[in-house]
Design a protein around this motif. Structure first.
Motif, short mmCIF file in Angstrom:
data_model
loop_
_atom_site.label_atom_id
_atom_site.label_comp_id
_atom_site.label_asym_id
_atom_site.label_seq_id
_atom_site.Cartn_x
_atom_site.Cartn_y
_atom_site.Cartn_z
N THR A 45 87.63 36.83 -49.65
CA THR A 45 86.59 37.85 -49.75
C THR A 45 87.01 39.05 -48.91
O THR A 45 87.23 38.91 -47.71
CB THR A 45 85.23 37.32 -49.26
N SER A 47 86.09 42.97 -47.81
CA SER A 47 85.14 44.08 -47.75
C SER A 47 85.95 45.37 -47.64
O SER A 47 86.75 45.52 -46.70
CB SER A 47 84.20 43.92 -46.56
N GLN A 53 88.34 51.41 -54.44
CA GLN A 53 88.12 50.47 -55.54
C GLN A 53 89.22 50.50 -56.61
O GLN A 53 89.78 49.45 -56.96
CB GLN A 53 86.76 50.73 -56.19
N ASN A 73 88.20 38.37 -54.21
CA ASN A 73 86.88 38.89 -54.55
C ASN A 73 86.56 40.06 -53.61
O ASN A 73 86.71 39.92 -52.40
CB ASN A 73 85.80 37.81 -54.40
N TYR A 74 86.13 41.17 -54.20
CA TYR A 74 85.85 42.36 -53.39
C TYR A 74 84.36 42.59 -53.19
O TYR A 74 83.54 42.33 -54.07
CB TYR A 74 86.46 43.60 -54.04
N ASN A 75 84.05 43.12 -52.01
CA ASN A 75 82.72 43.62 -51.71
C ASN A 75 82.92 45.09 -51.35
O ASN A 75 83.29 45.42 -50.22
CB ASN A 75 82.12 42.84 -50.54
N LEU A 82 79.35 47.75 -44.48
CA LEU A 82 80.25 46.58 -44.50
C LEU A 82 80.52 46.08 -43.08
O LEU A 82 80.53 44.87 -42.84
CB LEU A 82 81.56 46.95 -45.19
N GLN A 85 77.57 44.13 -41.84
CA GLN A 85 77.52 42.81 -42.47
C GLN A 85 78.46 41.84 -41.77
O GLN A 85 78.09 40.69 -41.49
CB GLN A 85 77.89 42.92 -43.96
N VAL A 92 83.78 37.01 -44.39
CA VAL A 92 84.77 37.96 -44.92
C VAL A 92 86.14 37.61 -44.34
O VAL A 92 86.24 37.19 -43.19
CB VAL A 92 84.38 39.41 -44.56
#
Length: 268
Positions: A45, A47, A53, A73-75, A82, A85, A92
């Protein structure tokens, strides 16, 4: 008596053979287990700032071809959000920020080791208007003529912070502050401009380049804002440290840097 001795020897021999087989099986177990762990699929994961992007999606496609057991997987979002979080315990593995100060907060909190982070690329901020705009806006100073202007929320969106700094240094912030439409990230600013909901917006150069619906009319001078540096680092308590470090190193290779430059970022 001889029969007893033969029987006894046979039993001992059988025992030794079985023991040998058992020992051999046990010695193979760690190697087999290690092989299974190597082939096991791992999900990372990451961030990352919204402005990264498109470039990261390209880089990831190549990385996953070379490392099929690692799925990323991107956030994507505003770097400040971010960072908050991650500070609050979000699971992350790696953080790619659009601002050094947000990244440094995690270093200060001990969530990223100093030797596990690097300043990777730079960006610029630009003034954009809708492609079909009839507004007489050609410089940052001309924003006083606009009715609505969009920037990212300065407290959480680095591009918004850089935009405010630029306008303050150009002595126009006080005249345009009341016209601001704040956005959750740079991509939302871009959307507001593309749809004509605002007369102008301030975004990263990299975001402006991907949109055929906006026109770049000015680039902020580097002296009007803090350096726009993008640091990236591995989160200390990552559940998949080896794979996170693998991707961290991959981001620094020539292929990845070329991809980032293709999308408008500058090498450091």
């Amino acid at each position: 008596m001889k029969k007893c001795n033969l029987l006894f020897c046979s039993i001992i021999l059988s025992f030794l053979i079985l023991a040998g087989c058992s020992t051999n099986e046990q010695s193979n177990e760690p190697e087999e287990q290690k092989q299974e762990e190597t082939n096991q699929e791992v999900e990372l994961t990451i961030s990352a700032a919204a402005s990264l992007q498109d470039a990261l999606n390209d880089i990831t496609a190549t990385f996953e071809e070379e490392h099929p057991n690692v799925k990323i997987n991107y956030n994507f979002g505003a770097s400040g959000s971010l960072q908050q979080q991650i500070s609050q315990g979000a699971p992350v593995d790696l953080f790619f920020s659009a601002a050094e100060d947000k990244f440094d907060l995690l270093v200060e909190e001990g969530l990223i080791e100093e030797d596990q982070g690097i300043d990777l690329v730079e960006n610029e901020i630009v003034l954009v208007v809708p492609k079909d705009s009839t507004q007489e806006i050609s410089t940052f100073e001309d924003l006083t003529k606009a009715e609505k202007i969009s920037i990212g929320t300065p407290e959480t969106v680095p591009a918004g912070k850089y935009a405010q700094e630029t306008l303050e240094n150009l002595q126009v912030w006080s005249a345009v502050e009341g016209k601001m439409v704040y956005a959750k990230d740079v991509r939302q600013v871009l959307t507001y401009v593309e749809t004509g909901n605002v007369d102008a917006g301030i975004v990263y150069k990299t975001d402006a380049l991907i949109s055929p619906k906006v026109e770049v009319i000015a680039t902020a001078d580097e002296s009007t804002h803090a350096p726009i540096i993008y640091p990236v680092g591995v989160i200390k308590n990552s559940s998949h440290k080896d794979e996170a470090e693998l991707f961290y190193e991959y981001l620094q290779n020539d292929t990845s840097l070329d991809t980032l430059e293709k999308y408008g970022f500058k090498g450091i």
